[in-house]
Design an enzyme around this catalytic site. Structure first.
Site, short mmCIF file in Angstrom:
data_model
loop_
_atom_site.label_atom_id
_atom_site.label_comp_id
_atom_site.label_asym_id
_atom_site.label_seq_id
_atom_site.Cartn_x
_atom_site.Cartn_y
_atom_site.Cartn_z
N LYS A 180 0.82 -1.19 0.00
CA LYS A 180 0.00 0.00 0.00
C LYS A 180 0.86 1.25 0.00
O LYS A 180 0.39 2.35 -0.24
CB LYS A 180 -0.85 0.03 1.28
CG LYS A 180 -1.78 -1.12 1.45
CD LYS A 180 -2.44 -1.02 2.85
CE LYS A 180 -3.17 -2.28 3.18
NZ LYS A 180 -3.59 -2.33 4.61
N GLY A 181 2.15 1.09 0.30
CA GLY A 181 3.00 2.24 0.58
C GLY A 181 3.14 3.25 -0.54
O GLY A 181 3.28 4.44 -0.30
N ASP B 89 7.55 2.95 -2.93
CA ASP B 89 7.78 3.96 -1.89
C ASP B 89 9.25 3.96 -1.46
O ASP B 89 9.90 5.00 -1.49
CB ASP B 89 6.84 3.75 -0.69
CG ASP B 89 6.88 2.32 -0.14
OD1 ASP B 89 7.59 1.45 -0.70
OD2 ASP B 89 6.18 2.06 0.86
N ASP C 222 14.82 -0.86 -0.22
CA ASP C 222 15.67 -1.12 0.95
C ASP C 222 16.68 -2.19 0.55
O ASP C 222 17.69 -1.88 -0.09
CB ASP C 222 14.73 -1.53 2.09
CG ASP C 222 15.41 -1.73 3.42
OD1 ASP C 222 16.34 -0.98 3.73
OD2 ASP C 222 15.01 -2.64 4.16
N LYS D 182 17.39 3.45 0.03
CA LYS D 182 18.41 3.25 1.06
C LYS D 182 19.52 2.40 0.46
O LYS D 182 19.58 1.19 0.66
CB LYS D 182 17.81 2.46 2.25
CG LYS D 182 16.73 3.16 3.03
CD LYS D 182 16.29 2.23 4.18
CE LYS D 182 15.10 2.74 4.93
NZ LYS D 182 14.58 1.75 5.91
N PHE E 23 14.44 3.91 9.99
CA PHE E 23 13.08 3.46 9.67
C PHE E 23 12.18 4.67 9.46
O PHE E 23 12.04 5.52 10.33
CB PHE E 23 12.52 2.52 10.72
CG PHE E 23 11.38 1.72 10.17
CD1 PHE E 23 11.60 0.60 9.40
CD2 PHE E 23 10.07 2.15 10.37
CE1 PHE E 23 10.55 -0.11 8.84
CE2 PHE E 23 9.00 1.44 9.81
CZ PHE E 23 9.24 0.31 9.05
N ASP F 58 4.23 3.14 6.13
CA ASP F 58 3.72 2.79 7.46
C ASP F 58 4.74 2.11 8.35
O ASP F 58 5.77 1.62 7.90
CB ASP F 58 2.55 1.81 7.30
CG ASP F 58 3.03 0.40 6.94
OD1 ASP F 58 3.83 0.28 5.97
OD2 ASP F 58 2.65 -0.57 7.62
N ARG G 48 0.58 6.34 7.92
CA ARG G 48 0.54 6.52 6.46
C ARG G 48 0.04 7.91 6.05
O ARG G 48 0.42 8.41 5.01
CB ARG G 48 -0.39 5.47 5.81
CG ARG G 48 0.15 4.06 5.83
CD ARG G 48 -0.68 3.20 4.88
NE ARG G 48 -0.52 1.77 5.11
CZ ARG G 48 0.43 1.03 4.58
NH1 ARG G 48 1.35 1.58 3.82
NH2 ARG G 48 0.48 -0.27 4.82
P1 IMP Z 1 13.02 -4.43 0.27
O1 IMP Z 1 12.56 -5.71 -0.34
O2 IMP Z 1 13.96 -4.69 1.44
O3 IMP Z 1 13.63 -3.47 -0.71
O4 IMP Z 1 11.77 -3.80 0.95
C1 IMP Z 1 11.05 -2.83 0.39
C2 IMP Z 1 9.76 -2.62 1.16
O5 IMP Z 1 9.97 -2.68 2.59
C3 IMP Z 1 9.25 -1.22 0.90
O6 IMP Z 1 8.37 -1.21 -0.19
C4 IMP Z 1 8.54 -0.89 2.17
O7 IMP Z 1 7.22 -1.35 2.10
C5 IMP Z 1 9.28 -1.65 3.23
N1 IMP Z 1 10.25 -0.76 3.90
C6 IMP Z 1 11.58 -0.69 3.74
N2 IMP Z 1 12.13 0.26 4.50
C7 IMP Z 1 11.11 0.83 5.17
C8 IMP Z 1 11.02 1.91 6.10
O8 IMP Z 1 12.01 2.56 6.49
N3 IMP Z 1 9.77 2.22 6.54
C9 IMP Z 1 8.65 1.55 6.15
N4 IMP Z 1 8.68 0.55 5.27
C10 IMP Z 1 9.89 0.19 4.79
MG MG Z 2 6.31 -1.15 -0.22
#
Ligand code: IMP
Ligand code: MG
Length: 180
Positions: free
Chosen positions: A43-44, A100, A103, A131, A152, A159, A165
């Protein structure tokens, strides 16, 4: 909600400015004949997508996917499950994924591999936040709003445990909120 916020990283105005820049850049980079499907990762990315598409100067299709990654709530595990797939047929179309935050990159790695197998004309990624220090895989991101530190983040659609959100700004959440 305010008591849980550590620092505001980007104000409503700074986000709006960045979204305008991204929209302008994207608007220049497709050909008039390209059929573009903007895919939001729920949803982000919902809030970002809503603002961004109004800064894009050509017509786009809009669709959404929902994914969940197994594991604890502040770390991605890399095992991704599709909770909601696309409604539209994207064969022959240019896909622009809207995220959004990137990471570890594992969620988008999985999503891009999945979408590329559907005979699309091309695929690009646009994320509001990145990041880079946390990356665990190779991922080519075409449009990045802001590079952020390994903290974070909440707000502007993003969220923690489904909260925060609707904050109009992007902020660092106090560690004690999720480390207790
Ligand atoms: P990844 O697979 O580790 O790149 O994760 C990406 C997803 O993790 C993003 O779409 C977010 O939904 C969630 N996420 C990563 N970092 C944060 C954060 O700092 N706050 C909230 N959600 C996060
Ligand atoms: Mg996301």
């Amino acid at each position: 909600m305010l008591k849980d916020i550590d620092t505001v990283l980007y104000t409503k105005e700074e986000i709006a400015q960045k979204v305008r820049e991204l929209g302008a850049k994207i608007s220049q980079e497709y050909k008039p004949e390209d059929e573009v499907v903007v895919i939001g990762v729920l949803k982000g990315a919902n809030v970002f997508l809503g603002d961004l598409i109004r800064e894009i100067s050509f017509p786009v299709y809009i669709d959404f996917m929902a994914v969940s990654s197994y594991g604890n709530s502040t770390e991605s595990s890399g095992v991704v499950r599709i909770l909601k797939d696309l409604d539209l047929d994207i064969e022959g179309k240019h896909v622009l994924i809207i995220e959004d935050i990137v990471d570890t990159g594992l969620t988008l790695k999985y999503l891009t591999e999945n979408l590329k197998s559907r005979k699309i004309a091309g695929l690009k990624i646009c994320t509001l936040l990145d990041k880079p220090k946390r990356r665990k895989c190779d991922l080519n991101i075409d449009y990045i709003g802001f590079e952020i530190p390994d903290e974070f983040i909440v707000g502007y659609g993003i969220d923690y445990a489904e909260k925060y959100r609707n904050l109009p700004y992007i902020a660092i959440l106090k560690k004690e909120v999720y480390q207790s």
